[in-house]
Design a protein around this motif. Structure first.
Motif, PDB file in Angstrom:
ATOM      1  N   SER A   1       2.646  32.498  -0.616  1.00  0.00           N
ATOM      2  CA  SER A   1       1.726  33.228  -1.487  1.00  0.00           C
ATOM      3  C   SER A   1       0.380  32.501  -1.562  1.00  0.00           C
ATOM      4  CB  SER A   1       2.340  33.356  -2.885  1.00  0.00           C
ATOM      5  OG  SER A   1       1.419  33.932  -3.776  1.00  0.00           O
ATOM      6  N   ILE A   2       0.416  31.169  -1.742  1.00  0.00           N
ATOM      7  CA  ILE A   2      -0.821  30.379  -1.809  1.00  0.00           C
ATOM      8  C   ILE A   2      -1.543  30.409  -0.456  1.00  0.00           C
ATOM      9  CG2 ILE A   2      -1.685  27.991  -2.013  1.00  0.00           C
ATOM     10  CD1 ILE A   2       0.422  27.602  -4.254  1.00  0.00           C
ATOM     11  N   ALA A   3      -0.779  30.267   0.638  1.00  0.00           N
ATOM     12  CA  ALA A   3      -1.363  30.304   1.984  1.00  0.00           C
ATOM     13  C   ALA A   3      -2.064  31.644   2.239  1.00  0.00           C
ATOM     14  CB  ALA A   3      -0.278  30.054   3.031  1.00  0.00           C
ATOM     15  N   ASP A   4      -1.448  32.745   1.797  1.00  0.00           N
ATOM     16  CA  ASP A   4      -2.043  34.077   1.988  1.00  0.00           C
ATOM     17  C   ASP A   4      -3.350  34.221   1.203  1.00  0.00           C
ATOM     18  OD1 ASP A   4       0.049  34.751   3.614  1.00  0.00           O
ATOM     19  OD2 ASP A   4       1.132  35.947   2.120  1.00  0.00           O
ATOM     20  N   HIS A   5      -3.359  33.727  -0.026  1.00  0.00           N
ATOM     21  CA  HIS A   5      -4.575  33.831  -0.842  1.00  0.00           C
ATOM     22  C   HIS A   5      -5.730  33.034  -0.255  1.00  0.00           C
ATOM     23  CE1 HIS A   5      -2.004  35.392  -4.189  1.00  0.00           C
ATOM     24  NE2 HIS A   5      -3.123  36.017  -4.485  1.00  0.00           N
ATOM     25  N   LEU A   6      -5.409  31.898   0.380  1.00  0.00           N
ATOM     26  CA  LEU A   6      -6.452  31.033   0.946  1.00  0.00           C
ATOM     27  C   LEU A   6      -6.704  31.317   2.427  1.00  0.00           C
ATOM     28  CD1 LEU A   6      -5.276  27.690  -0.719  1.00  0.00           C
ATOM     29  CD2 LEU A   6      -7.357  28.953  -1.292  1.00  0.00           C
ATOM     30  N   ASP A   7      -5.936  32.271   2.981  1.00  0.00           N
ATOM     31  CA  ASP A   7      -6.029  32.623   4.403  1.00  0.00           C
ATOM     32  C   ASP A   7      -5.772  31.392   5.288  1.00  0.00           C
ATOM     33  OD1 ASP A   7      -6.280  34.412   6.458  1.00  0.00           O
ATOM     34  OD2 ASP A   7      -8.458  34.173   6.634  1.00  0.00           O
ATOM     35  N   LEU A   8      -4.700  30.666   4.969  1.00  0.00           N
ATOM     36  CA  LEU A   8      -4.338  29.452   5.710  1.00  0.00           C
ATOM     37  C   LEU A   8      -2.963  29.621   6.350  1.00  0.00           C
ATOM     38  CD1 LEU A   8      -5.378  26.717   3.092  1.00  0.00           C
ATOM     39  CD2 LEU A   8      -6.641  27.380   5.147  1.00  0.00           C
ATOM     40  N   ASP A   9      -2.648  28.703   7.282  1.00  0.00           N
ATOM     41  CA  ASP A   9      -1.324  28.709   7.903  1.00  0.00           C
ATOM     42  C   ASP A   9      -0.302  28.099   6.945  1.00  0.00           C
ATOM     43  OD1 ASP A   9      -2.169  29.885  10.228  1.00  0.00           O
ATOM     44  OD2 ASP A   9      -2.648  27.980  11.210  1.00  0.00           O
ATOM     45  N   PHE A  10       0.967  28.289   7.302  1.00  0.00           N
ATOM     46  CA  PHE A  10       2.071  27.845   6.445  1.00  0.00           C
ATOM     47  C   PHE A  10       3.091  27.079   7.286  1.00  0.00           C
ATOM     48  CE2 PHE A  10       6.474  29.238   5.464  1.00  0.00           C
ATOM     49  CZ  PHE A  10       6.670  28.512   4.306  1.00  0.00           C
ATOM     50  N   ALA A  11       3.622  26.010   6.726  1.00  0.00           N
ATOM     51  CA  ALA A  11       4.688  25.251   7.395  1.00  0.00           C
ATOM     52  C   ALA A  11       5.806  25.002   6.387  1.00  0.00           C
ATOM     53  CB  ALA A  11       4.154  23.934   7.948  1.00  0.00           C
ATOM     54  N   LEU A  12       6.972  24.652   6.914  1.00  0.00           N
ATOM     55  CA  LEU A  12       8.152  24.468   6.066  1.00  0.00           C
ATOM     56  C   LEU A  12       8.888  23.204   6.483  1.00  0.00           C
ATOM     57  CD1 LEU A  12      10.321  25.811   4.073  1.00  0.00           C
ATOM     58  CD2 LEU A  12      11.322  26.777   6.134  1.00  0.00           C
ATOM     59  N   ILE A  13       9.385  22.474   5.492  1.00  0.00           N
ATOM     60  CA  ILE A  13      10.215  21.302   5.784  1.00  0.00           C
ATOM     61  C   ILE A  13      11.645  21.614   5.361  1.00  0.00           C
ATOM     62  CG2 ILE A  13      10.702  18.914   5.125  1.00  0.00           C
ATOM     63  CD1 ILE A  13       7.691  18.465   4.983  1.00  0.00           C
ATOM     64  N   HIS A  14      12.553  21.440   6.303  1.00  0.00           N
ATOM     65  CA  HIS A  14      13.969  21.642   5.984  1.00  0.00           C
ATOM     66  C   HIS A  14      14.571  20.285   5.661  1.00  0.00           C
ATOM     67  CE1 HIS A  14      18.108  22.843   6.084  1.00  0.00           C
ATOM     68  NE2 HIS A  14      18.371  22.010   7.075  1.00  0.00           N
ATOM     69  N   LYS A  15      15.181  20.172   4.472  1.00  0.00           N
ATOM     70  CA  LYS A  15      15.755  18.878   4.096  1.00  0.00           C
ATOM     71  C   LYS A  15      17.260  18.972   3.956  1.00  0.00           C
ATOM     72  CE  LYS A  15      14.697  19.511  -0.833  1.00  0.00           C
ATOM     73  NZ  LYS A  15      13.883  19.091  -1.951  1.00  0.00           N
ATOM     74  N   GLU A  16      17.920  17.915   4.350  1.00  0.00           N
ATOM     75  CA  GLU A  16      19.374  17.836   4.218  1.00  0.00           C
ATOM     76  C   GLU A  16      19.690  16.765   3.190  1.00  0.00           C
ATOM     77  OE1 GLU A  16      20.664  16.939   8.141  1.00  0.00           O
ATOM     78  OE2 GLU A  16      20.114  18.904   8.931  1.00  0.00           O
ATOM     79  N   ARG A  17      20.509  17.118   2.202  1.00  0.00           N
ATOM     80  CA  ARG A  17      20.853  16.179   1.133  1.00  0.00           C
ATOM     81  C   ARG A  17      22.286  15.699   1.288  1.00  0.00           C
ATOM     82  NH1 ARG A  17      17.414  16.249  -3.416  1.00  0.00           N
ATOM     83  NH2 ARG A  17      16.030  18.047  -3.557  1.00  0.00           N
ATOM     84  N   LYS A  18      22.478  14.396   1.077  1.00  0.00           N
ATOM     85  CA  LYS A  18      23.844  13.866   1.023  1.00  0.00           C
ATOM     86  C   LYS A  18      24.389  14.030  -0.392  1.00  0.00           C
ATOM     87  CE  LYS A  18      23.767  10.554   4.835  1.00  0.00           C
ATOM     88  NZ  LYS A  18      23.676   9.148   5.226  1.00  0.00           N
ATOM     89  N   LYS A  19      23.523  13.772  -1.393  1.00  0.00           N
ATOM     90  CA  LYS A  19      23.904  13.997  -2.793  1.00  0.00           C
ATOM     91  C   LYS A  19      22.640  14.325  -3.587  1.00  0.00           C
ATOM     92  CE  LYS A  19      23.991   8.997  -3.704  1.00  0.00           C
ATOM     93  NZ  LYS A  19      24.791   7.867  -4.119  1.00  0.00           N
ATOM     94  N   ALA A  20      22.808  14.765  -4.830  1.00  0.00           N
ATOM     95  CA  ALA A  20      21.665  15.197  -5.645  1.00  0.00           C
ATOM     96  C   ALA A  20      20.623  14.096  -5.738  1.00  0.00           C
ATOM     97  CB  ALA A  20      22.147  15.593  -7.031  1.00  0.00           C
ATOM     98  N   ASN A  21      19.334  14.506  -5.686  1.00  0.00           N
ATOM     99  CA  ASN A  21      18.186  13.595  -5.788  1.00  0.00           C
ATOM    100  C   ASN A  21      18.071  12.609  -4.628  1.00  0.00           C
ATOM    101  OD1 ASN A  21      17.489  14.841  -8.093  1.00  0.00           O
ATOM    102  ND2 ASN A  21      17.642  13.072  -9.443  1.00  0.00           N
ATOM    103  N   GLU A  22      18.832  12.793  -3.564  1.00  0.00           N
ATOM    104  CA  GLU A  22      18.723  11.913  -2.392  1.00  0.00           C
ATOM    105  C   GLU A  22      18.651  12.739  -1.124  1.00  0.00           C
ATOM    106  OE1 GLU A  22      21.271   8.575  -1.495  1.00  0.00           O
ATOM    107  OE2 GLU A  22      21.125   7.888  -3.564  1.00  0.00           O
ATOM    108  N   VAL A  23      17.522  12.642  -0.434  1.00  0.00           N
ATOM    109  CA  VAL A  23      17.329  13.403   0.795  1.00  0.00           C
ATOM    110  C   VAL A  23      17.623  12.493   1.980  1.00  0.00           C
ATOM    111  CG1 VAL A  23      15.661  14.707   2.154  1.00  0.00           C
ATOM    112  CG2 VAL A  23      15.550  14.778  -0.329  1.00  0.00           C
TER     113      VAL A  23
END
Length: 320
Positions: free
Chosen positions: A182-204
């Motif tokens: 939504s923010i990228a569309d408003h600013l006409d910018l590209d978008f990227a995504l980070i996929h994270k894998e967690r072993k346990k809560a609060n730890e990536v």
């Protein structure tokens, strides 16, 4: 005789924000004393009449969350028994918002419990900002206005991030993809995504970048930063993939545990948080912290609610 005017009450969670909101409304904070007995019971004394008035109680879900929640419930109930015409709970950061679903066996849905407690205490209306999951609005039987920090974030990016036209908006997890796009569309910018894998809560454990950030200013966008482990690792991932600078913009800066050390030692150029949660003391320790003031948005929501005007205008516009 009652004038049915706005009465603004504040608990102990974020008095600075309450003063800013009252100032913008050209009002004073009502005289309220919130104290503790020696056995740690919370005692509330409202020092002026609220009979037939439109009462707004400002209390954020931060710091000693359970104490502050109890303060809020007692203040709501005190106003109800004092014959206030309408009681609105203003929660800039909603407590227990992350416990919004049954994600494992025997897990409580604590956000629903908080909603029930607020309703039973006597709240007629709730104003909050950027709920962790918008469905929390459905936990209430009274109206809920979920304000958005997005317009304020857009203005900050345009005014304070140099070379923002050569930026890319990055979501640090799949859950925040909608917000970031939504923010990228408003600013006409590209978008990227980070996929994270967690072993346990609060730890990536591991992060994978989807998108091209080479030679671009990466702007991480999220609704909440707690221990900042995700932001620190995300910044490293982005720099390793060629980003020229990394900014993080977060609505609710909880910044608990070792968060400030993580930020200071990370690749992040700046971490921008709104003042839904107080962090004035933390800014002294962490020079990378910057603030977006949302008191104007909350004050305008209160003014519009009191006057019976539409609040939806604030979903897409900032107030000066």
């Amino acid at each position: 005789m009652s004038s049915n005017s706005i009465r603004i009450l504040a608990g102990n969670s974020h008095p600075a924000l309450a003063k800013l909101i009252a100032k913008r409304l050209g009002s004073d904070l009502a005289n309220v004393t919130v104290a503790k007995y020696s056995n740690q019971e919370t005692a509330v004394t409202i020092g002026e009449s609220v009979r037939d008035e439109d009462v707004y109680i400002i209390q954020s879900g931060c710091g000693e969350i359970n104490d502050h929640l109890m303060e809020l419930l007692i203040m709501i109930n005190a106003c109800k028994t004092a014959s206030a015409r309408r009681i609105t709970a203003v929660l800039p950061c909603f407590p227990y918002a992350r416990q919004d679903k049954k994600d494992k066996s025997r897990a409580p849905i604590s956000a629903k419990l908080v909603a029930n407690m607020l309703t039973v205490a006597g709240a007629d209306h709730v104003v909050t900002m950027d709920l962790h999951a918008s469905q929390i609005q459905g936990f209430f039987d009274c109206p809920v206005d979920n304000l958005y920090g997005e317009p304020s974030v857009l203005r900050y990016i345009r005014e304070n991030i140099p070379d923002h036209k050569n930026a890319i908006i990055v979501s640090p997890d799949a859950g925040g993809a909608k917000r970031a796009t939504s923010i990228a569309d408003h600013l006409d910018l590209d978008f990227a995504l980070i996929h994270k894998e967690r072993k346990k809560a609060n730890e990536v454990s591991r992060m994978v970048l989807v998108g091209d950030v080479k030679d671009k200013v990466a702007i991480l966008v999220d609704d909440m930063a707690d221990t900042c482990g995700t932001l620190g690792l995300a910044a490293k991932t982005l720099v390793d993939n060629g980003a020229s600078a990394v900014y993080a913009i977060v609505i609710h800066g909880v910044l608990s545990g070792k968060a400030l050390d993580v930020i200071n030692n990370s690749m992040l150029t700046r971490v921008v948080v709104t003042n839904t949660i107080p962090h004035a003391e933390k800014k002294k320790i962490c020079p990378k912290l910057d603030t977006i003031d949302v008191s104007a948005v909350l004050a305008e929501a209160i003014r519009r609610t009191h006057n019976g005007e539409s609040v939806s205008y604030l979903f897409g516009h900032t107030t000066i």
